[in-house]
Design a protein around this motif. Structure first.
Motif, short mmCIF file in Angstrom:
data_model
loop_
_atom_site.label_atom_id
_atom_site.label_comp_id
_atom_site.label_asym_id
_atom_site.label_seq_id
_atom_site.Cartn_x
_atom_site.Cartn_y
_atom_site.Cartn_z
N LEU A 63 -23.83 72.37 26.82
CA LEU A 63 -24.71 71.29 26.37
C LEU A 63 -23.98 70.40 25.37
N SER A 64 -24.01 69.10 25.61
CA SER A 64 -23.34 68.16 24.71
C SER A 64 -24.14 66.87 24.60
N LYS A 120 -25.73 65.83 28.26
CA LYS A 120 -25.20 66.46 29.46
C LYS A 120 -25.27 67.97 29.32
N TYR A 121 -25.64 68.63 30.42
CA TYR A 121 -25.66 70.08 30.43
C TYR A 121 -25.02 70.59 31.71
N SER A 142 -24.08 70.12 37.00
CA SER A 142 -24.17 69.32 35.79
C SER A 142 -25.34 68.35 35.88
N ARG A 189 -27.04 65.07 33.78
CA ARG A 189 -26.67 64.09 32.75
C ARG A 189 -27.69 62.98 32.68
#
Length: 430
Positions: free
Chosen positions: A355-356, A385-386, A397, A399
């Motif tokens: 996660l970001s 995003k994960y 992903s 996003r």
């Protein structure tokens, strides 16, 4: 335009120099079939763009599509000269659209203003390898900073030509290319960059480039490239990238990019925002980043000097390795100065790997455009995003990307709000 502006080539070097090892890769070949790989990348993309001060009849664009990107890459036959093939297959399927919402760049658009239900493209390349040198002829993706194919929509651009890449000397990568056509992201026929109909030739005529990247130390890399696109421009590009670890959880990085562009032949420029016909300019950017734990703080400055904007596109939609070329705007108008502040957060430090978050703000001033010599614009991007780390959906992903762009002078375009929802899943078959 590019979403992340650290030079991709410099990053590839700083991540590790194994690709530049002096041992012969061809000597390690196991065979055409034995070293083969095959994969399919699926991408679902929702794209919405809402203009705020748009004079055209249509002010909102909104579509959803599903893309399939298949790639078969064979190994090389054994012997002094290895031979192999790469096969690319691309399919885009419309999930949601409408006559009043089409035009996002996800699909080809017909004369009735509607997007096609589906479209496909593909091709193949024959490749030859001697030691650590590879010659490839045919359809292929490109990442050189003076000729880079774009992958910012449902399906990527697909150039056709000849390329050679050599890594015979440790820490040095050399490459050159000769390309004669590109299949655009939302088209299915060759020569479609700058062309609306098959059989027309208004875009790329002939593009040649040569250059390389050298890792002086594990922390410092430099690159130098030259290109010539017939009847458009000549470009010289240079990059310096430096990274340094301060401690186990702290590091700094500096990235400098510069393009010197001059018109060639007829001096064509594919843009409606350039104030001149002939180009003779320099575009450069400098950015620095400080990382501590989960946090990365980035500042960047960018400027264009000389005559005309920094022009690109006919030589690939990704050919802009400048710090302030972001989600919507490139901040690359004639005379424009722009500054960026960015923050990244990696939640793995807090026990949530994959996660970001990212947010950034860029402001540009001094753009010399048709209606003013001091055009102003700004953009704010927010992204989450994960990437799923394990289980049946591993590597899936998800996003969310939101961009807010404003310019009363319409430096790049009218003011708008943009939203992209992206789901990608890579499947390795071989």
């Amino acid at each position: 335009m590019r979403v992340m502006k650290w030079s991709m080539i410099a990053l590839a070097v700083s991540a590790g120099t194994s690709q530049f090892a002096m041992a012969s890769a061809q000597d390690d070949s196991k065979g055409f079939i034995e070293d083969s790989t095959a994969s399919i990348l699926t991408r679902t993309l929702y794209f919405s763009r809402d203009y705020r001060n748009h004079d055209a009849k249509q002010s909102r664009y909104e579509e959803t599509g599903l893309g399939f990107h298949g790639l078969f890459s064979s190994g090389y036959t054994q012997g002094t000269i290895g031979v192999g093939v790469d096969v690319i297959g691309l399919l885009g399927v419309k999930l949601d659209s409408g006559k009043g919402r089409a035009g996002t760049g996800l699909f080809p658009t017909g004369s009735d203003g509607r997007s096609q239900d589906d479209y496909s493209k593909g091709g193949a390349a024959v490749k030859f390898r001697i030691s650590n040198t590879v010659l490839k002829v045919g359809d292929q993706y490109t990442t050189a900073p003076v000729f880079a194919s774009d992958d910012s929509r449902l399906l990527p651009e697909l150039p056709q030509g000849i390329s050679i890449t050599s890594s015979e000397i440790k820490d040095l990568k050399l490459e050159a290319g000769h390309f004669t056509s590109i299949v655009a992201q939302d088209k299915s026929f060759r020569d479609s960059i700058g062309s609306s109909e098959p059989g027309t030739k208004t875009g790329l005529r002939d593009a040649n480039f040569v250059g390389g990247v050298y890792a002086w130390t594990p922390e410092i890399t430099t690159s130098l490239y030259y290109s010539k696109v017939e009847d458009y421009w000549k470009k010289l590009y240079a990059n310096v990238n430096w990274t340094h670890a301060l401690s186990n959880d702290q590091s700094v990085a500096v990235d400098f990019n510069i393009y010197d562009t001059k018109s060639d032949g007829a001096g064509l420029v594919r843009s409606d925002k350039d104030s001149t016909t002939k180009l003779n300019n320099r575009a450069f950017s400098l950015q620095g980043a400080y990382s501590v734990g989960a946090h990365t703080f980035t500042l960047a400055a960018q400027k264009v000097t000389g005559d005309g904007q920094y022009a690109y596109g006919v030589d690939g939609g990704g050919t802009i390795f400048l710090a302030n070329s972001i989600a919507r705007s490139d901040f690359n108008a004639e005379g424009e100065k722009s500054y960026q502040a960015r923050y990244d957060l990696n939640m793995a430090t807090f026990g949530i790997p994959g996660l970001s978050f990212m947010t950034r703000y860029v402001k540009g001033t001094g753009a010399n455009i048709a209606i003013t010599s001091n055009g102003k614009e700004w953009e704010r991007d927010i992204e989450a995003k994960y990437v799923i780390q394990s289980g049946p959906a591993k590597d899936l992903s998800l996003r969310v990307r939101q961009a807010t762009y404003r310019s009363s002078d319409q430096v790049y375009s009218g003011s708008l709000d943009e939203l992209r929802l992206i789901a990608q899943y890579p499947l390795n078959i071989l």
